[in-house]
Write a protein that holds these residues in place. Sequence first.
Motif, PDB file in Angstrom:
ATOM      1  N   ARG A  10     -31.184  -3.025 -38.286  1.00 45.71           N
ATOM      2  CA  ARG A  10     -32.504  -3.364 -37.754  1.00 45.71           C
ATOM      3  C   ARG A  10     -33.603  -2.654 -38.559  1.00 45.71           C
ATOM      4  O   ARG A  10     -34.651  -3.239 -38.827  1.00 45.71           O
ATOM      5  CB  ARG A  10     -32.578  -2.986 -36.286  1.00 45.71           C
ATOM      6  CG  ARG A  10     -33.777  -3.572 -35.620  1.00 45.71           C
ATOM      7  CD  ARG A  10     -33.618  -3.655 -34.133  1.00 45.71           C
ATOM      8  NE  ARG A  10     -34.788  -4.323 -33.596  1.00 45.71           N
ATOM      9  CZ  ARG A  10     -35.633  -3.785 -32.755  1.00 45.71           C
ATOM     10  NH1 ARG A  10     -35.419  -2.572 -32.296  1.00 45.71           N
ATOM     11  NH2 ARG A  10     -36.685  -4.452 -32.342  1.00 45.71           N
ATOM     12  N   ALA A  11     -33.362  -1.416 -38.963  1.00 43.48           N
ATOM     13  CA  ALA A  11     -34.335  -0.690 -39.781  1.00 43.48           C
ATOM     14  C   ALA A  11     -34.510  -1.356 -41.142  1.00 43.48           C
ATOM     15  O   ALA A  11     -35.623  -1.458 -41.655  1.00 43.48           O
ATOM     16  CB  ALA A  11     -33.898   0.764 -39.946  1.00 43.48           C
ATOM     17  N   VAL A  12     -33.410  -1.825 -41.729  1.00 43.37           N
ATOM     18  CA  VAL A  12     -33.491  -2.519 -43.022  1.00 43.37           C
ATOM     19  C   VAL A  12     -34.312  -3.805 -42.882  1.00 43.37           C
ATOM     20  O   VAL A  12     -35.131  -4.129 -43.747  1.00 43.37           O
ATOM     21  CB  VAL A  12     -32.081  -2.810 -43.580  1.00 43.37           C
ATOM     22  CG1 VAL A  12     -32.136  -3.758 -44.759  1.00 43.37           C
ATOM     23  CG2 VAL A  12     -31.407  -1.507 -43.985  1.00 43.37           C
ATOM     24  N   LEU A  13     -34.117  -4.532 -41.786  1.00 49.14           N
ATOM     25  CA  LEU A  13     -34.915  -5.737 -41.546  1.00 49.14           C
ATOM     26  C   LEU A  13     -36.399  -5.399 -41.439  1.00 49.14           C
ATOM     27  O   LEU A  13     -37.244  -6.096 -42.001  1.00 49.14           O
ATOM     28  CB  LEU A  13     -34.459  -6.440 -40.256  1.00 49.14           C
ATOM     29  CG  LEU A  13     -33.232  -7.317 -40.339  1.00 49.14           C
ATOM     30  CD1 LEU A  13     -32.847  -7.815 -38.951  1.00 49.14           C
ATOM     31  CD2 LEU A  13     -33.468  -8.493 -41.261  1.00 49.14           C
ATOM     32  N   ALA A  14     -36.723  -4.344 -40.713  1.00 50.51           N
ATOM     33  CA  ALA A  14     -38.125  -3.946 -40.547  1.00 50.51           C
ATOM     34  C   ALA A  14     -38.739  -3.533 -41.885  1.00 50.51           C
ATOM     35  O   ALA A  14     -39.863  -3.941 -42.208  1.00 50.51           O
ATOM     36  CB  ALA A  14     -38.232  -2.811 -39.537  1.00 50.51           C
ATOM     37  N   ILE A  15     -38.014  -2.758 -42.663  1.00 52.64           N
ATOM     38  CA  ILE A  15     -38.522  -2.299 -43.957  1.00 52.64           C
ATOM     39  C   ILE A  15     -38.722  -3.479 -44.906  1.00 52.64           C
ATOM     40  O   ILE A  15     -39.746  -3.577 -45.587  1.00 52.64           O
ATOM     41  CB  ILE A  15     -37.575  -1.241 -44.565  1.00 52.64           C
ATOM     42  CG1 ILE A  15     -37.654   0.049 -43.745  1.00 52.64           C
ATOM     43  CG2 ILE A  15     -37.911  -0.971 -46.025  1.00 52.64           C
ATOM     44  CD1 ILE A  15     -36.563   1.051 -44.079  1.00 52.64           C
ATOM     45  N   ALA A  16     -37.757  -4.398 -44.934  1.00 52.92           N
ATOM     46  CA  ALA A  16     -37.881  -5.576 -45.799  1.00 52.92           C
ATOM     47  C   ALA A  16     -39.051  -6.451 -45.364  1.00 52.92           C
ATOM     48  O   ALA A  16     -39.790  -6.972 -46.200  1.00 52.92           O
ATOM     49  CB  ALA A  16     -36.579  -6.373 -45.791  1.00 52.92           C
ATOM     50  N   SER A  17     -39.243  -6.596 -44.059  1.00 58.18           N
ATOM     51  CA  SER A  17     -40.346  -7.404 -43.554  1.00 58.18           C
ATOM     52  C   SER A  17     -41.698  -6.803 -43.942  1.00 58.18           C
ATOM     53  O   SER A  17     -42.572  -7.505 -44.466  1.00 58.18           O
ATOM     54  CB  SER A  17     -40.247  -7.516 -42.036  1.00 58.18           C
ATOM     55  OG  SER A  17     -41.376  -8.165 -41.506  1.00 58.18           O
ATOM     56  N   ILE A  18     -41.850  -5.529 -43.710  1.00 58.50           N
ATOM     57  CA  ILE A  18     -43.119  -4.858 -44.029  1.00 58.50           C
ATOM     58  C   ILE A  18     -43.365  -4.886 -45.535  1.00 58.50           C
ATOM     59  O   ILE A  18     -44.495  -5.121 -45.986  1.00 58.50           O
ATOM     60  CB  ILE A  18     -43.112  -3.415 -43.482  1.00 58.50           C
ATOM     61  CG1 ILE A  18     -43.165  -3.456 -41.950  1.00 58.50           C
ATOM     62  CG2 ILE A  18     -44.274  -2.603 -44.029  1.00 58.50           C
ATOM     63  CD1 ILE A  18     -42.900  -2.130 -41.283  1.00 58.50           C
ATOM     64  N   THR A  19     -42.312  -4.676 -46.322  1.00 54.90           N
ATOM     65  CA  THR A  19     -42.450  -4.704 -47.785  1.00 54.90           C
ATOM     66  C   THR A  19     -42.917  -6.076 -48.262  1.00 54.90           C
ATOM     67  O   THR A  19     -43.834  -6.176 -49.088  1.00 54.90           O
ATOM     68  CB  THR A  19     -41.122  -4.329 -48.455  1.00 54.90           C
ATOM     69  OG1 THR A  19     -40.725  -3.033 -48.008  1.00 54.90           O
ATOM     70  CG2 THR A  19     -41.248  -4.341 -49.963  1.00 54.90           C
ATOM     71  N   CYS A  20     -42.303  -7.139 -47.741  1.00 57.37           N
ATOM     72  CA  CYS A  20     -42.713  -8.492 -48.141  1.00 57.37           C
ATOM     73  C   CYS A  20     -44.154  -8.781 -47.735  1.00 57.37           C
ATOM     74  O   CYS A  20     -44.911  -9.373 -48.506  1.00 57.37           O
ATOM     75  CB  CYS A  20     -41.774  -9.530 -47.540  1.00 57.37           C
ATOM     76  SG  CYS A  20     -40.174  -9.604 -48.349  1.00 57.37           S
ATOM     77  N   LEU A  21     -44.533  -8.382 -46.533  1.00 62.42           N
ATOM     78  CA  LEU A  21     -45.907  -8.615 -46.075  1.00 62.42           C
ATOM     79  C   LEU A  21     -46.912  -7.852 -46.937  1.00 62.42           C
ATOM     80  O   LEU A  21     -47.960  -8.398 -47.315  1.00 62.42           O
ATOM     81  CB  LEU A  21     -46.048  -8.242 -44.605  1.00 62.42           C
ATOM     82  CG  LEU A  21     -45.346  -9.175 -43.619  1.00 62.42           C
ATOM     83  CD1 LEU A  21     -45.374  -8.582 -42.213  1.00 62.42           C
ATOM     84  CD2 LEU A  21     -46.000 -10.545 -43.626  1.00 62.42           C
ATOM     85  N   LEU A  22     -46.597  -6.599 -47.259  1.00 66.11           N
ATOM     86  CA  LEU A  22     -47.508  -5.811 -48.094  1.00 66.11           C
ATOM     87  C   LEU A  22     -47.585  -6.356 -49.517  1.00 66.11           C
ATOM     88  O   LEU A  22     -48.677  -6.425 -50.104  1.00 66.11           O
ATOM     89  CB  LEU A  22     -47.070  -4.344 -48.112  1.00 66.11           C
ATOM     90  CG  LEU A  22     -47.277  -3.569 -46.813  1.00 66.11           C
ATOM     91  CD1 LEU A  22     -46.698  -2.162 -46.935  1.00 66.11           C
ATOM     92  CD2 LEU A  22     -48.747  -3.514 -46.444  1.00 66.11           C
ATOM     93  N   LEU A  23     -46.446  -6.758 -50.077  1.00 67.37           N
ATOM     94  CA  LEU A  23     -46.457  -7.339 -51.425  1.00 67.37           C
ATOM     95  C   LEU A  23     -47.212  -8.668 -51.440  1.00 67.37           C
ATOM     96  O   LEU A  23     -47.902  -8.983 -52.412  1.00 67.37           O
ATOM     97  CB  LEU A  23     -45.040  -7.526 -51.945  1.00 67.37           C
ATOM     98  CG  LEU A  23     -44.305  -6.262 -52.361  1.00 67.37           C
ATOM     99  CD1 LEU A  23     -42.858  -6.575 -52.723  1.00 67.37           C
ATOM    100  CD2 LEU A  23     -45.014  -5.584 -53.522  1.00 67.37           C
ATOM    101  N   GLY A  24     -47.112  -9.446 -50.370  1.00 67.00           N
ATOM    102  CA  GLY A  24     -47.871 -10.688 -50.266  1.00 67.00           C
ATOM    103  C   GLY A  24     -49.365 -10.436 -50.225  1.00 67.00           C
ATOM    104  O   GLY A  24     -50.147 -11.127 -50.884  1.00 67.00           O
ATOM    105  N   ALA A  25     -49.772  -9.417 -49.463  1.00 67.50           N
ATOM    106  CA  ALA A  25     -51.190  -9.067 -49.412  1.00 67.50           C
ATOM    107  C   ALA A  25     -51.669  -8.536 -50.756  1.00 67.50           C
ATOM    108  O   ALA A  25     -52.773  -8.873 -51.207  1.00 67.50           O
ATOM    109  CB  ALA A  25     -51.429  -8.030 -48.317  1.00 67.50           C
ATOM    110  N   LEU A  26     -50.841  -7.744 -51.402  1.00 69.65           N
ATOM    111  CA  LEU A  26     -51.188  -7.211 -52.724  1.00 69.65           C
ATOM    112  C   LEU A  26     -51.289  -8.327 -53.754  1.00 69.65           C
ATOM    113  O   LEU A  26     -52.214  -8.350 -54.573  1.00 69.65           O
ATOM    114  CB  LEU A  26     -50.153  -6.172 -53.164  1.00 69.65           C
ATOM    115  CG  LEU A  26     -50.367  -5.542 -54.536  1.00 69.65           C
ATOM    116  CD1 LEU A  26     -51.602  -4.665 -54.513  1.00 69.65           C
ATOM    117  CD2 LEU A  26     -49.146  -4.743 -54.944  1.00 69.65           C
ATOM    118  N   ALA A  27     -50.367  -9.278 -53.701  1.00 63.94           N
ATOM    119  CA  ALA A  27     -50.374 -10.378 -54.668  1.00 63.94           C
ATOM    120  C   ALA A  27     -51.608 -11.261 -54.501  1.00 63.94           C
ATOM    121  O   ALA A  27     -52.111 -11.824 -55.473  1.00 63.94           O
ATOM    122  CB  ALA A  27     -49.108 -11.219 -54.517  1.00 63.94           C
ATOM    123  N   SER A  28     -52.125 -11.380 -53.287  1.00 66.76           N
ATOM    124  CA  SER A  28     -53.291 -12.236 -53.072  1.00 66.76           C
ATOM    125  C   SER A  28     -54.586 -11.577 -53.519  1.00 66.76           C
ATOM    126  O   SER A  28     -55.594 -12.262 -53.714  1.00 66.76           O
ATOM    127  CB  SER A  28     -53.401 -12.631 -51.598  1.00 66.76           C
ATOM    128  OG  SER A  28     -53.717 -11.506 -50.808  1.00 66.76           O
TER     129      SER A  28
END
Length: 119
Positions: A10-28
């Motif tokens: 569950r922690a890995v899912l949370a970390i991956a989710s937050i990482t993808c969201l932050l990278l998406g915001a950074l990419a935009s």
Amino acid sequence: MGSREFAWQRAVLAIASITCLLLGALASTTDWIESGSKEFTSGTLAKVGVVLGLAWLAAPHLERLGWERVRGNVLLALLIVLALFAIRPKIGALAALVLIVMAIGMSVLGWVRRTVGPK
């Protein structure tokens, strides 16, 4: 699988989710990606982040339904299908159909194996 392993997953899912969201915001917001690619990349990362976040939210309920009995490769295939569905819905629907047909086929083969197997 114990609750310790479940908490780790569950922690890995949370970390991956937050990482993808932050990278998406950074990419935009960055200029190092071209305009058309920027929209696709940020949108894809945001969608995958949301799908992983939903899996994180659903994890406690899935544990009650027997999440620990689901093999890791099946869970990975399910996450890939969900990510494909988030990115390209038609391809995701096709991948989901293939996954469902394979799951039904493997279940039938397992049943036949138990029924006809050595006695």
